[in-house]
Design a protein around this motif. Sequence first.
Motif, short mmCIF file in Angstrom:
data_model
loop_
_atom_site.label_atom_id
_atom_site.label_comp_id
_atom_site.label_asym_id
_atom_site.label_seq_id
_atom_site.Cartn_x
_atom_site.Cartn_y
_atom_site.Cartn_z
N TYR A 1 0.85 -1.20 0.00
CA TYR A 1 0.00 0.00 0.00
C TYR A 1 0.88 1.25 0.00
CZ TYR A 1 -3.87 3.09 1.44
OH TYR A 1 -4.82 4.08 1.51
N PHE A 2 0.68 2.10 -0.99
CA PHE A 2 1.42 3.36 -1.01
C PHE A 2 0.88 4.26 0.11
CE2 PHE A 2 2.15 2.15 -5.48
CZ PHE A 2 3.52 2.38 -5.57
N PRO A 3 1.71 4.67 1.09
CA PRO A 3 1.22 5.49 2.20
C PRO A 3 1.07 6.96 1.80
CG PRO A 3 3.55 5.11 2.48
CD PRO A 3 3.14 4.33 1.26
N LEU A 4 0.32 7.17 0.72
CA LEU A 4 0.19 8.52 0.14
C LEU A 4 -1.26 8.93 0.01
CD1 LEU A 4 2.86 8.11 -2.70
CD2 LEU A 4 3.14 9.36 -0.55
N PHE A 5 -2.16 8.22 0.70
CA PHE A 5 -3.59 8.54 0.58
C PHE A 5 -3.84 9.98 1.00
CE2 PHE A 5 -7.99 8.67 2.08
CZ PHE A 5 -8.63 8.16 0.95
N ALA A 6 -4.54 10.73 0.15
CA ALA A 6 -4.90 12.14 0.35
C ALA A 6 -3.73 13.09 0.11
CB ALA A 6 -5.48 12.39 1.75
N TYR A 7 -2.59 12.58 -0.28
CA TYR A 7 -1.46 13.46 -0.61
C TYR A 7 -1.64 14.02 -2.03
CZ TYR A 7 1.51 12.06 3.36
OH TYR A 7 2.04 11.86 4.61
N GLU A 8 -1.29 15.29 -2.19
CA GLU A 8 -1.18 15.89 -3.50
C GLU A 8 0.30 16.07 -3.82
OE1 GLU A 8 -3.72 16.29 -5.35
OE2 GLU A 8 -5.34 16.05 -3.89
N ALA A 9 0.60 16.38 -5.08
CA ALA A 9 2.00 16.51 -5.49
C ALA A 9 2.74 17.54 -4.64
CB ALA A 9 2.07 16.88 -6.97
N GLU A 10 2.03 18.60 -4.26
CA GLU A 10 2.68 19.66 -3.48
C GLU A 10 2.93 19.26 -2.04
OE1 GLU A 10 -1.74 20.81 -3.96
OE2 GLU A 10 -0.12 19.95 -5.19
N ASP A 11 2.32 18.17 -1.59
CA ASP A 11 2.52 17.70 -0.22
C ASP A 11 3.75 16.81 -0.08
OD1 ASP A 11 0.06 18.90 0.47
OD2 ASP A 11 -1.05 17.09 -0.08
N ILE A 12 4.32 16.40 -1.19
CA ILE A 12 5.39 15.40 -1.16
C ILE A 12 6.69 16.01 -0.64
CG2 ILE A 12 6.73 13.77 -2.53
CD1 ILE A 12 3.75 13.08 -2.12
N THR A 13 7.21 15.42 0.42
CA THR A 13 8.47 15.86 1.01
C THR A 13 9.62 15.15 0.30
OG1 THR A 13 8.47 14.07 2.63
CG2 THR A 13 7.32 16.11 3.24
N PRO A 14 10.85 15.66 0.46
CA PRO A 14 12.00 14.97 -0.16
C PRO A 14 12.09 13.50 0.22
CG PRO A 14 12.64 17.15 0.59
CD PRO A 14 11.24 16.94 1.07
N ARG A 15 11.75 13.16 1.45
CA ARG A 15 11.80 11.77 1.88
C ARG A 15 10.84 10.90 1.09
NH1 ARG A 15 8.88 8.55 5.38
NH2 ARG A 15 7.50 10.27 5.96
N LEU A 16 9.69 11.46 0.71
CA LEU A 16 8.66 10.70 0.02
C LEU A 16 8.79 10.73 -1.50
CD1 LEU A 16 5.52 11.76 2.10
CD2 LEU A 16 6.71 9.57 2.21
N LYS A 17 9.70 11.55 -2.03
CA LYS A 17 9.77 11.74 -3.48
C LYS A 17 10.01 10.44 -4.25
CE LYS A 17 9.99 14.49 -7.15
NZ LYS A 17 10.39 13.55 -8.22
N PRO A 18 10.97 9.58 -3.89
CA PRO A 18 11.14 8.33 -4.64
C PRO A 18 9.90 7.45 -4.60
CG PRO A 18 13.06 8.77 -3.26
CD PRO A 18 12.00 9.74 -2.85
N LEU A 19 9.24 7.41 -3.44
CA LEU A 19 8.01 6.63 -3.31
C LEU A 19 6.92 7.21 -4.20
CD1 LEU A 19 6.58 4.34 -1.63
CD2 LEU A 19 5.80 6.16 -0.12
N TYR A 20 6.82 8.53 -4.25
CA TYR A 20 5.80 9.20 -5.05
C TYR A 20 6.02 8.95 -6.54
CZ TYR A 20 2.76 12.82 -6.95
OH TYR A 20 1.79 13.50 -7.64
N ASP A 21 7.27 8.99 -6.96
CA ASP A 21 7.58 8.73 -8.38
C ASP A 21 7.14 7.31 -8.76
OD1 ASP A 21 8.64 11.24 -8.60
OD2 ASP A 21 10.73 10.59 -8.39
N ARG A 22 7.36 6.36 -7.87
CA ARG A 22 6.94 4.98 -8.12
C ARG A 22 5.41 4.88 -8.15
NH1 ARG A 22 9.85 2.86 -4.34
NH2 ARG A 22 8.33 1.93 -2.91
N TYR A 23 4.77 5.64 -7.28
CA TYR A 23 3.31 5.69 -7.21
C TYR A 23 2.72 6.22 -8.52
CZ TYR A 23 -1.29 7.51 -5.74
OH TYR A 23 -2.62 7.82 -5.66
#
Length: 426
Positions: free
Chosen positions: A229-251
């Motif tokens: 499960y991608f732990p990004l529920f309710a996140y928008e692109a502008e909410d993504i922190t540097p720590r989450l960026k690799p995960l977000y790209d995969r998402y």
Amino acid sequence: MSADTITGTETTSRATSAEDIDALIARRVPGHSLEAPFYTSDEVYQRDLDEIFAKNWIFVAASAQIPEPGDYVTVEVGAYSVILVRDDDEQVQAFHNVCRHRGSRLLEERQGAVGNIVCPYHKWTYGVDGKLLFAESQPPTFDKSCFSLRSVHVRNLAGLLFICLAADAPDDFDAVAEKIEPYLRPYDLDKAKVAVFDELPEAGNWKLVMENNRECYHCDGHPELITAYFPLFAYEAEDITPRLKPLYDRYVKAGDALAKVRAQQGVPLTDHRELDSRVVGYQISHLPLDGEGKSFSPGGAAVCKKLLGSVKEAAFGDLSLHMQPNSWFHFLSDHAVVFSVLPTSTGTSVLRTVWLVHPDAVEGEDYDLDALTMVWRATNDQDRALVTGTQIGCSNPGYVPGPYSMVEDDVEGFVNWYVKRLGGQL
């Protein structure tokens, strides 16, 4: 709002009258958690039962839990007990679990099967359609047709059973069902099989269980869940922190692949979110899974060899549905998991979880129970600890409402809907 705006004394005071509760509702600050009495007051709890659970559509069971005529489940909602039973025409009926003679409880077990419903006290006997069939020693003028079981509103939404205890049920269920049903159609849940049913007692007010579910701000605390499960529920692109960026790209990459599969399956491609703008509040979204993208398991691998319904592709992601006030659902290609929360006291509740698989799936051949349930059993238990700690904290005189983060919009959606319904504003 500063922490000093609401004092600790105010937030922990007991609500002792309708006026006190109305004042709590009126001064609720949007974007902040609720004051302590919403979680600790017996009077608020009673209003929750009266205004939320007795007047709204609540999810109580999967239709697969009562697959054959005569199969039943019972549901406790505050002082209410309700029987859901499949009748001889294979339709689901719902009745108050009360004999029409002198009020005896009819069925004590949580689930079972009956030919007829027989009162254990004086043996008044009812068909599974609720009609009174037999009542001994009655006068010639006695009319059995006047003493059928009292019915409860029930709706079957593509295999999900909802009841409403009010005399007049909210009338926007049909409009919401019309939007949701096309998303659920491929899973054919009416024909699914129950693999596992769990009941988990929670040492927390029912709202804390729901609020916890409505965000993934804490999902780092669910190591089993976030393997798929991608732990990004309710996140928008502008909410993504540097720590989450690799995960977000995969998402994003997984989401693009899922969009193609959804289009090939012919399911709706637009997500919907109406959590606090209507009485039957809901949100539905189709999310990609990490890794293989097939199921809730380490690496997103499948946990059942047989796909549900007419689903054609194993990498079909996670169709996520939230329904106000008490339920959430995850539909995968190979199984579904449905959750409902019911209040049991001011500071306790129960979480019911049902795992559904293809009707022909065979345990030990097509799926392993431990593998099927591992992720959500672990997650439910971890969440139970979080809810317990929050209930304790909200009961502390030092508690004051705090602000929600940018990624807790659905917590706000739940709380805003709740406050509106409790105050008669929606």
